[in-house]
Motif scaffolding. Structure first.
Motif, PDB file in Angstrom:
ATOM      1  N   UNK A 189      15.323  13.919  -7.286  1.00 10.57           N
ATOM      2  CA  UNK A 189      15.009  12.987  -6.209  1.00 10.57           C
ATOM      3  C   UNK A 189      15.593  11.626  -6.578  1.00 10.57           C
ATOM      4  N   UNK A 190      16.373  11.078  -5.673  1.00  5.76           N
ATOM      5  CA  UNK A 190      17.042   9.807  -5.963  1.00  5.76           C
ATOM      6  C   UNK A 190      16.441   8.637  -5.185  1.00  5.76           C
ATOM      7  N   UNK A 191      15.145   8.684  -4.967  1.00  9.59           N
ATOM      8  CA  UNK A 191      14.397   7.587  -4.347  1.00  9.59           C
ATOM      9  C   UNK A 191      12.991   7.637  -4.922  1.00  9.59           C
ATOM     10  N   UNK A 192      12.124   6.709  -4.551  1.00  8.47           N
ATOM     11  CA  UNK A 192      10.824   6.576  -5.205  1.00  8.47           C
ATOM     12  C   UNK A 192       9.887   7.753  -4.978  1.00  8.47           C
ATOM     13  N   UNK A 193      10.023   8.441  -3.849  1.00  5.58           N
ATOM     14  CA  UNK A 193       9.164   9.597  -3.623  1.00  5.58           C
ATOM     15  C   UNK A 193       8.859   9.841  -2.164  1.00  5.58           C
ATOM     16  N   UNK A 194       8.109  10.921  -1.947  1.00  2.00           N
ATOM     17  CA  UNK A 194       7.685  11.314  -0.614  1.00  2.00           C
ATOM     18  C   UNK A 194       6.206  10.991  -0.441  1.00  2.00           C
ATOM     19  N   UNK A 195       5.855  10.538   0.747  1.00  2.00           N
ATOM     20  CA  UNK A 195       4.456  10.266   1.080  1.00  2.00           C
ATOM     21  C   UNK A 195       4.163  10.837   2.460  1.00  2.00           C
ATOM     22  N   UNK A 196       2.928  11.169   2.699  1.00  2.00           N
ATOM     23  CA  UNK A 196       2.524  11.625   4.026  1.00  2.00           C
ATOM     24  C   UNK A 196       2.393  10.403   4.948  1.00  2.00           C
ATOM     25  N   UNK A 197       2.334  10.625   6.246  1.00  2.00           N
ATOM     26  CA  UNK A 197       2.098   9.485   7.141  1.00  2.00           C
ATOM     27  C   UNK A 197       0.808   8.733   6.792  1.00  2.00           C
ATOM     28  N   UNK A 198      -0.243   9.476   6.453  1.00  2.00           N
ATOM     29  CA  UNK A 198      -1.515   8.829   6.101  1.00  2.00           C
ATOM     30  C   UNK A 198      -1.375   7.969   4.843  1.00  2.00           C
ATOM     31  N   UNK A 199      -0.636   8.462   3.854  1.00  2.00           N
ATOM     32  CA  UNK A 199      -0.422   7.685   2.632  1.00  2.00           C
ATOM     33  C   UNK A 199       0.404   6.434   2.920  1.00  2.00           C
ATOM     34  N   UNK A 200       1.392   6.561   3.785  1.00  2.63           N
ATOM     35  CA  UNK A 200       2.191   5.393   4.161  1.00  2.63           C
ATOM     36  C   UNK A 200       1.307   4.359   4.854  1.00  2.63           C
ATOM     37  N   UNK A 201       0.482   4.795   5.796  1.00  5.35           N
ATOM     38  CA  UNK A 201      -0.416   3.888   6.519  1.00  5.35           C
ATOM     39  C   UNK A 201      -1.346   3.169   5.543  1.00  5.35           C
ATOM     40  N   UNK A 202      -1.911   3.901   4.597  1.00  6.03           N
ATOM     41  CA  UNK A 202      -2.805   3.299   3.601  1.00  6.03           C
ATOM     42  C   UNK A 202      -2.065   2.249   2.783  1.00  6.03           C
ATOM     43  N   UNK A 203      -0.857   2.563   2.347  1.00  4.04           N
ATOM     44  CA  UNK A 203      -0.064   1.618   1.547  1.00  4.04           C
ATOM     45  C   UNK A 203       0.325   0.396   2.374  1.00  4.04           C
ATOM     46  N   UNK A 204       0.722   0.605   3.619  1.00  4.37           N
ATOM     47  CA  UNK A 204       1.090  -0.521   4.488  1.00  4.37           C
ATOM     48  C   UNK A 204      -0.096  -1.450   4.713  1.00  4.37           C
ATOM     49  N   UNK A 205      -1.275  -0.893   4.815  1.00  4.99           N
ATOM     50  CA  UNK A 205      -2.493  -1.702   4.991  1.00  4.99           C
ATOM     51  C   UNK A 205      -2.857  -2.448   3.713  1.00  4.99           C
ATOM     52  N   UNK A 206      -2.655  -1.804   2.565  1.00  3.49           N
ATOM     53  CA  UNK A 206      -3.118  -2.361   1.295  1.00  3.49           C
ATOM     54  C   UNK A 206      -2.158  -3.373   0.682  1.00  3.49           C
ATOM     55  N   UNK A 207      -0.879  -3.199   0.909  1.00  4.36           N
ATOM     56  CA  UNK A 207       0.114  -4.053   0.250  1.00  4.36           C
ATOM     57  C   UNK A 207       0.765  -4.985   1.269  1.00  4.36           C
ATOM     58  N   UNK A 208       0.493  -6.282   1.154  1.00  2.20           N
ATOM     59  CA  UNK A 208       1.009  -7.229   2.154  1.00  2.20           C
ATOM     60  C   UNK A 208       2.520  -7.186   2.358  1.00  2.20           C
ATOM     61  N   UNK A 209       3.296  -6.947   1.315  1.00  2.00           N
ATOM     62  CA  UNK A 209       4.744  -6.959   1.448  1.00  2.00           C
ATOM     63  C   UNK A 209       5.366  -5.628   1.811  1.00  2.00           C
ATOM     64  N   UNK A 210       4.555  -4.571   1.922  1.00  2.00           N
ATOM     65  CA  UNK A 210       5.083  -3.244   2.246  1.00  2.00           C
ATOM     66  C   UNK A 210       5.627  -3.226   3.671  1.00  2.00           C
ATOM     67  N   UNK A 211       6.709  -2.452   3.862  1.00  3.73           N
ATOM     68  CA  UNK A 211       7.429  -2.435   5.132  1.00  3.73           C
ATOM     69  C   UNK A 211       7.621  -0.991   5.602  1.00  3.73           C
ATOM     70  N   UNK A 212       7.483  -0.778   6.920  1.00  3.22           N
ATOM     71  CA  UNK A 212       7.811   0.504   7.522  1.00  3.22           C
ATOM     72  C   UNK A 212       9.114   0.341   8.292  1.00  3.22           C
TER      73      UNK A 212
END
Length: 137
Positions: free
Chosen positions: A1-24
């Motif tokens: 894998x040549x990127x940071x990883x795979x996440x589910x939509x729910x995991x992405x939503x949680x990360x976007x909510x938790x990390x102010x600088x996270x981007x979709x």
């Protein structure tokens, strides 16, 4: 894998909510954004960054993809979650971004609509099926 990883939509939503600088970053085409809908990040005070991976209507890879990311203000040190229709184009987008220095590039598996069911409808998984916020039109 040549990127940071795979996440589910729910995991992405949680990360976007938790990390102010996270981007979709939605890498689908203009037509998909207009007619199918978009993730809605309004309740967390963010907007989806729209950068086509493949151009519409030609279908060719957007050779300005990483330049467009940069022009959209996506910081190279941010956690960046790439989403497409089903989680395939977003892998290519995450790989390209990683090669250009976005080292926290993630693929949102299942994408916005997910794969086909037996009737060839997209009802199995994805951002919309997970009940995450989205808008249409």
């Amino acid at each position: 894998m040549s990127y940071a990883g795979d996440v589910t939509p729910e995991q992405a939503w949680t990360a976007l909510r938790a990390e102010p600088g996270a981007v979709l970053v939605d890498v689908r085409t203009r037509a998909e954004w207009a007619y199918v809908g978009l993730p809605d990040l309004g309740e967390i005070g963010k907007e989806v960054v729209l950068v086509e991976w493949q151009t519409f209507p030609e279908g060719s890879v957007n050779e300005r993809f990483t330049a467009d990311l940069e022009a959209a203000g996506v910081a190279k040190d941010a956690a960046v979650y790439f989403i497409c229709r089903s989680g395939v184009r977003s892998i290519s987008a995450a790989e390209a971004a990683t090669r250009e220095g976005w080292n926290r590039s993630y693929n949102v598996t299942e994408g916005f609509e997910g794969p086909h069911d037996v009737d060839r409808h997209r009802t199995l998984s994805g951002w919309k099926v997970a009940g995450l916020p989205w808008v249409q039109g």
